[in-house]
Scaffold this motif. Structure first.
Motif, PDB file in Angstrom:
ATOM      1  N   UNK A  34       7.177  14.627  -1.821  1.00 31.02           N
ATOM      2  CA  UNK A  34       5.959  14.748  -0.809  1.00 31.02           C
ATOM      3  C   UNK A  34       4.979  13.994  -1.483  1.00 31.02           C
ATOM      4  N   UNK A  35       4.757  13.488  -2.594  1.00 31.58           N
ATOM      5  CA  UNK A  35       3.874  12.564  -3.281  1.00 31.58           C
ATOM      6  C   UNK A  35       4.230  10.984  -2.564  1.00 31.58           C
ATOM      7  N   UNK A  36       5.633  11.121  -2.739  1.00 32.93           N
ATOM      8  CA  UNK A  36       6.208   9.301  -1.915  1.00 32.93           C
ATOM      9  C   UNK A  36       6.081   9.424  -0.790  1.00 32.93           C
ATOM     10  N   UNK A  37       5.816  10.637   0.121  1.00 30.37           N
ATOM     11  CA  UNK A  37       5.864  10.419   1.755  1.00 30.37           C
ATOM     12  C   UNK A  37       4.434  10.346   1.872  1.00 30.37           C
ATOM     13  N   UNK A  38       3.897  10.704   0.577  1.00 23.84           N
ATOM     14  CA  UNK A  38       2.291  10.574   1.082  1.00 23.84           C
ATOM     15  C   UNK A  38       1.815   9.705   0.942  1.00 23.84           C
ATOM     16  N   UNK A  39       2.440   8.548   0.091  1.00 22.48           N
ATOM     17  CA  UNK A  39       2.318   6.951  -0.298  1.00 22.48           C
ATOM     18  C   UNK A  39       2.481   6.417   0.591  1.00 22.48           C
ATOM     19  N   UNK A  40       4.032   6.743   1.337  1.00 25.28           N
ATOM     20  CA  UNK A  40       4.707   5.651   2.040  1.00 25.28           C
ATOM     21  C   UNK A  40       3.366   5.627   3.518  1.00 25.28           C
ATOM     22  N   UNK A  41       3.158   7.725   3.743  1.00 26.02           N
ATOM     23  CA  UNK A  41       1.848   7.388   4.863  1.00 26.02           C
ATOM     24  C   UNK A  41       0.899   6.610   5.192  1.00 26.02           C
ATOM     25  N   UNK A  42      -0.163   6.723   4.109  1.00 21.94           N
ATOM     26  CA  UNK A  42      -1.073   6.017   3.855  1.00 21.94           C
ATOM     27  C   UNK A  42      -1.024   4.854   3.772  1.00 21.94           C
ATOM     28  N   UNK A  44       0.839   3.202   5.943  1.00 26.29           N
ATOM     29  CA  UNK A  44       1.101   2.256   7.178  1.00 26.29           C
ATOM     30  C   UNK A  44       0.154   1.999   7.245  1.00 26.29           C
ATOM     31  N   UNK A  45      -0.996   2.313   7.606  1.00 29.67           N
ATOM     32  CA  UNK A  45      -2.383   1.901   7.539  1.00 29.67           C
ATOM     33  C   UNK A  45      -3.018   0.723   6.632  1.00 29.67           C
ATOM     34  N   UNK A 124       6.081   0.297  -0.041  1.00 33.52           N
ATOM     35  CA  UNK A 124       6.027   1.251   1.394  1.00 33.52           C
ATOM     36  C   UNK A 124       7.746   1.576   1.381  1.00 33.52           C
ATOM     37  N   UNK A 125       7.892   0.615   1.669  1.00 33.83           N
ATOM     38  CA  UNK A 125       9.531   0.515   1.596  1.00 33.83           C
ATOM     39  C   UNK A 125      10.027   1.706   0.621  1.00 33.83           C
ATOM     40  N   UNK A 126       9.859   1.139  -0.684  1.00 35.83           N
ATOM     41  CA  UNK A 126      10.492   2.615  -1.880  1.00 35.83           C
ATOM     42  C   UNK A 126       9.935   3.270  -1.753  1.00 35.83           C
ATOM     43  N   UNK A 127       8.446   3.872  -1.363  1.00 38.09           N
ATOM     44  CA  UNK A 127       8.189   5.678  -1.495  1.00 38.09           C
ATOM     45  C   UNK A 127       9.165   6.106  -1.120  1.00 38.09           C
ATOM     46  N   UNK A 128       9.237   5.853   0.830  1.00 37.35           N
ATOM     47  CA  UNK A 128      10.000   5.855   1.762  1.00 37.35           C
ATOM     48  C   UNK A 128      11.815   5.939   1.334  1.00 37.35           C
ATOM     49  N   UNK A 129      12.424   5.356   0.738  1.00 38.30           N
ATOM     50  CA  UNK A 129      13.746   5.579   0.086  1.00 38.30           C
ATOM     51  C   UNK A 129      13.530   6.396  -1.051  1.00 38.30           C
ATOM     52  N   UNK A 130      13.196   5.803  -2.037  1.00 38.99           N
ATOM     53  CA  UNK A 130      13.209   6.904  -2.993  1.00 38.99           C
ATOM     54  C   UNK A 130      12.703   8.346  -2.847  1.00 38.99           C
ATOM     55  N   UNK A 131      12.069   8.755  -1.656  1.00 40.38           N
ATOM     56  CA  UNK A 131      11.806  10.093  -1.183  1.00 40.38           C
ATOM     57  C   UNK A 131      12.756  10.974  -0.423  1.00 40.38           C
TER      58      UNK A 131
END
Length: 142
Positions: A34-42, A44-45, A124-131
């Motif tokens: 959840x934290x990784x996806x939160x980081x990913x989403x932030x 993006x901007x 950002x890519x790593x956040x998505x991949x690791x999540x």
């Protein structure tokens, strides 16, 4: 009757609370993705402020390649020939699509972005991949 099964028949918060009370460790397992996806989403901007949307979306597809490489390393499973060919095709597609922007005379291409911007894109890519890989581990533990 299963004594460990939830008794609430409706949905919503009551059912969620009942499930959590039966397995309090379960939400803790999902905090990391959840934290990784939160980081990913932030991120993006932050990344869209540096890269144009087309370039950003094409470059972000490289996370599939990163997923394949990390999946193979972490799960000790080999990707088959077709999977490797798909990863190569994605990579070549990204390069071909962005070739004019990657050239030295490309003017306002992504290479004009700072090293910090490229690092944020990688994070950002790593956040998505690791999540995603962490979720895979959680599903395998079931």
């Amino acid at each position: 009757y299963d004594a460990g099964a939830p008794t609430t028949t409706g949905g919503g918060c009551a059912k969620l609370a009942e499930h959590v009370s039966l397995a309090p460790e379960l939400p803790l397992k999902y905090i990391m993705p959840a934290l990784l996806y939160c980081g990913y989403n932030n991120l993006v901007y932050a990344n869209l402020a540096v890269f144009d949307p087309g370039t950003y979306n094409v470059l972000l597809q490289l996370r599939l390649v990163l997923t394949g490489l990390l999946y193979q390393a972490l799960f000790a499973r080999r990707l088959n020939r077709n999977q490797w060919l798909a990863l190569v095709a994605i990579t070549l597609g990204c390069v071909v699509k962005e070739a004019d922007k990657l050239s030295a005379g490309g003017g306002k291409g992504p290479l004009r972005a700072s090293l910090g911007a490229w690092m944020l894109l990688l994070v950002q890519m790593l956040c998505s991949v690791l999540a995603g890989l962490y979720n895979e581990l959680l599903l395998q533990d079931r």
